[in-house]
Design a protein around this motif. Structure first.
Motif, PDB file in Angstrom:
ATOM      1  N   UNK A  79      -2.644  -8.832   9.578  1.00  0.00           N
ATOM      2  CA  UNK A  79      -1.505  -8.129   8.971  1.00  0.00           C
ATOM      3  C   UNK A  79      -1.799  -6.660   8.700  1.00  0.00           C
ATOM      4  N   UNK A  80      -3.069  -6.277   8.639  1.00  0.00           N
ATOM      5  CA  UNK A  80      -3.456  -4.885   8.333  1.00  0.00           C
ATOM      6  C   UNK A  80      -2.713  -4.392   7.089  1.00  0.00           C
ATOM      7  N   UNK A  81      -3.004  -4.936   5.905  1.00  0.00           N
ATOM      8  CA  UNK A  81      -2.252  -4.591   4.691  1.00  0.00           C
ATOM      9  C   UNK A  81      -2.366  -3.118   4.319  1.00  0.00           C
ATOM     10  N   UNK A  82      -1.351  -2.647   3.608  1.00  0.00           N
ATOM     11  CA  UNK A  82      -1.361  -1.269   3.115  1.00  0.00           C
ATOM     12  C   UNK A  82      -2.159  -1.153   1.825  1.00  0.00           C
ATOM     13  N   UNK A  83      -2.118  -2.221   1.010  1.00  0.00           N
ATOM     14  CA  UNK A  83      -2.749  -2.221  -0.310  1.00  0.00           C
ATOM     15  C   UNK A  83      -3.527  -3.512  -0.494  1.00  0.00           C
ATOM     16  N   UNK A  84      -4.569  -3.453  -1.316  1.00  0.00           N
ATOM     17  CA  UNK A  84      -5.344  -4.657  -1.623  1.00  0.00           C
ATOM     18  C   UNK A  84      -5.756  -4.628  -3.090  1.00  0.00           C
ATOM     19  N   UNK A 112     -10.138  -3.811   5.112  1.00  0.00           N
ATOM     20  CA  UNK A 112     -10.081  -3.369   3.712  1.00  0.00           C
ATOM     21  C   UNK A 112     -10.363  -1.871   3.594  1.00  0.00           C
ATOM     22  N   UNK A 113     -11.203  -1.359   4.488  1.00  0.00           N
ATOM     23  CA  UNK A 113     -11.502   0.072   4.464  1.00  0.00           C
ATOM     24  C   UNK A 113     -10.312   0.931   4.845  1.00  0.00           C
ATOM     25  N   UNK A 114      -9.370   0.340   5.576  1.00  0.00           N
ATOM     26  CA  UNK A 114      -8.209   1.098   6.035  1.00  0.00           C
ATOM     27  C   UNK A 114      -7.044   1.050   5.044  1.00  0.00           C
ATOM     28  N   UNK A 115      -7.155   0.197   4.024  1.00  0.00           N
ATOM     29  CA  UNK A 115      -6.053   0.108   3.045  1.00  0.00           C
ATOM     30  C   UNK A 115      -6.496   0.701   1.712  1.00  0.00           C
ATOM     31  N   UNK A 116      -5.546   0.836   0.811  1.00  0.00           N
ATOM     32  CA  UNK A 116      -5.841   1.392  -0.522  1.00  0.00           C
ATOM     33  C   UNK A 116      -6.223   0.243  -1.440  1.00  0.00           C
ATOM     34  N   UNK A 117      -7.443   0.304  -1.987  1.00  0.00           N
ATOM     35  CA  UNK A 117      -7.980  -0.775  -2.806  1.00  0.00           C
ATOM     36  C   UNK A 117      -7.774  -0.489  -4.289  1.00  0.00           C
ATOM     37  N   UNK A 118      -7.277  -1.480  -5.023  1.00  0.00           N
ATOM     38  CA  UNK A 118      -7.147  -1.410  -6.468  1.00  0.00           C
ATOM     39  C   UNK A 118      -7.998  -2.520  -7.070  1.00  0.00           C
ATOM     40  N   UNK A 119      -8.697  -2.242  -8.170  1.00  0.00           N
ATOM     41  CA  UNK A 119      -9.613  -3.219  -8.763  1.00  0.00           C
ATOM     42  C   UNK A 119      -9.222  -3.516 -10.199  1.00  0.00           C
ATOM     43  N   UNK A 133     -17.008  -0.099   0.351  1.00  0.00           N
ATOM     44  CA  UNK A 133     -15.597   0.271   0.287  1.00  0.00           C
ATOM     45  C   UNK A 133     -15.348   1.189  -0.901  1.00  0.00           C
ATOM     46  N   UNK A 134     -14.173   1.779  -0.948  1.00  0.00           N
ATOM     47  CA  UNK A 134     -13.801   2.665  -2.057  1.00  0.00           C
ATOM     48  C   UNK A 134     -12.502   2.172  -2.664  1.00  0.00           C
ATOM     49  N   UNK A 135     -12.364   2.353  -3.968  1.00  0.00           N
ATOM     50  CA  UNK A 135     -11.114   1.982  -4.627  1.00  0.00           C
ATOM     51  C   UNK A 135     -10.379   3.241  -5.078  1.00  0.00           C
ATOM     52  N   UNK A 136      -9.069   3.104  -5.268  1.00  0.00           N
ATOM     53  CA  UNK A 136      -8.254   4.260  -5.672  1.00  0.00           C
ATOM     54  C   UNK A 136      -7.639   4.072  -7.050  1.00  0.00           C
ATOM     55  N   UNK A 137      -7.870   2.910  -7.674  1.00  0.00           N
ATOM     56  CA  UNK A 137      -7.289   2.681  -8.997  1.00  0.00           C
ATOM     57  C   UNK A 137      -7.913   1.479  -9.670  1.00  0.00           C
ATOM     58  N   UNK A 138      -7.983   1.523 -11.019  1.00  0.00           N
ATOM     59  CA  UNK A 138      -8.577   0.443 -11.806  1.00  0.00           C
ATOM     60  C   UNK A 138      -7.689   0.158 -13.003  1.00  0.00           C
TER      61      UNK A 138
END
Length: 384
Positions: A79-84, A112-119, A133-138
């Motif tokens: 599916x190549x998600x936009x967000x995770x 996962x590297x291609x989508x925006x990760x939130x933790x 990987x990198x996250x953009x929000x917590x």
């Protein structure tokens, strides 16, 4: 790679001789969070005199059930998600390890590297970054609801969101995403179960928070994460952590299990040999050394073991508040404790009447009420 957290052997070691015949845990209440082989641990504690409160915190699905995990992972890759959303450190690690074991680990990391990760919290962030990987929000409060708030604020309509679940699925948050126009894909690297009803773990957490427990045992790191998550859902996480730091001792089977407790600022007991028998002996030694009070007094020999008081060998029943008061007075060894300090200990907010009532209840429960002596204008002490 192994799809499970490194295992710590939990083999019960037999005891013999006087140690097996004694009841070193008499008067103490111990919490057990394990599911696998919990009966061995419970029976060993009860043989030594403990009262056990059992609440399995977590059960990991058998490895053969990982096929569902892999199918869900393949669907997310396709599916190549936009967000995770990554909710737990253990779940993130197990997800990556399971994918590796099925030969799709690199594809998962690329997706996962291609989508925006939130933790959901710092531990999940650590696992995400450990995977490269990198996250953009917590989340500010380590809840999935807050993460969903963040996603909805930036807009999710027409986007695909992958969510790493953590056992007790928060269906409402998934529905919020779907109702806002997102396509939601989920993956559950591990599943929690609540054997024999859903109230057992909350009841154990409440016992810890109220100080109505002496020791809390863990035999797996995921069980600690499960307790943290449930405490967050109950709204008592901070209270739970504070109680484990100050009132209730934690004991674990080894360093892997200890890590999430250490991350929360809690220092558990850890045996030198990572065996259940060694854990039990360490608990016995710790309680005998730190939580048994003995004192020869003018009214007889007193022994306080956890919640069990004996005066010259005779059992005396005490309610929680008088018991807490007596424990403090025994700890002072005959020295005077001020009314102010005792009121603070009992959380009476300076109420003189409430303290006097507690002292009166303690005296009436004792064979000789003169054991608790009033020192005019100063406070109370044990009459030695």
């Amino acid at each position: 790679m192994n799809a499970l957290v490194p295992a710590e052997p939990a083999q019960l070691e037999a005891t013999s001789g006087p140690e097996a015949a004694d009841s070193p845990l008499e008067g103490f209440r111990i919490g057990v969070t394990s599911h696998r082989r919990s009966r061995d641990l419970i029976e060993a504690l009860e043989r030594r005199g403990a009262e056990v409160l059992h609440a399995p915190a977590l059960k990991i699905a058998p490895v053969q059930e990982d096929i569902r995990l892999i199918e869900d992972t393949k669907a997310i890759i396709a599916a190549r998600p936009d967000l995770c959303i990554a909710t737990t450190a253990y779940g993130m690690r197990r997800w990556c390890e399971a994918a590796d074991s099925f030969g799709i680990g690199e594809q998962l990391l690329e997706t996962l590297g291609a989508c925006r990760m939130f933790v959901r919290g710092p531990k999940a962030r650590g696992a995400v970054r450990a995977a490269g990987l990198a996250d953009v929000g917590i989340s500010s409060d380590e809840t999935t609801a807050t993460l969903v708030d963040m996603l909805l604020a930036e807009g999710v309509r027409g986007k695909t969101v992958a969510v790493q679940l953590h056992g007790y699925t928060d269906v409402r948050q998934l529905e919020r995403l779907r109702m806002s126009g997102a396509t939601v894909l989920t993956v559950t690297p591990y599943r929690w179960v609540k054997p024999d009803g859903e109230d057992r773990l909350p009841r154990l957490i409440e016992a810890v928070c109220s100080g109505n427990l002496d020791v809390l045992t863990f035999t797996s790191a995921p069980a600690v994460d499960a307790m943290w998550s449930t405490a967050h859902e109950m709204g008592v996480y901070k209270q739970l952590i504070e109680s484990l730091k100050t009132n209730v001792t934690t004991a674990v089977v080894g360093p892997v299990t200890a890590q999430p407790l250490l991350d929360a600022g809690i220092s558990p007991l850890v045996p030198e040999r990572f065996r259940m028998g060694a854990l039990i002996r360490l608990v016995c030694e710790h309680l005998a050394l730190n939580h048994v009070r003995r004192l020869d007094t003018a009214s007889g020999n007193l022994e306080l073991r956890g919640r069990s008081l004996r005066v010259d060998g005779a059992q005396v029943e005490l309610a929680p508040a008088p018991l807490l008061l007596l424990r403090a007075l025994l700890g002072a060894g005959g020295a005077v404790l001020s009314r102010e300090s005792l009121s603070e200990l009992l959380e009476l907010k300076g109420s003189v009447h409430a303290l006097d009532m507690t002292v009166s209840r303690l005296r009436s429960s004792l064979p000789d009420g003169r054991l608790v002596e009033t020192v005019v204008k100063r406070g109370y002490r044990i009459r030695v």
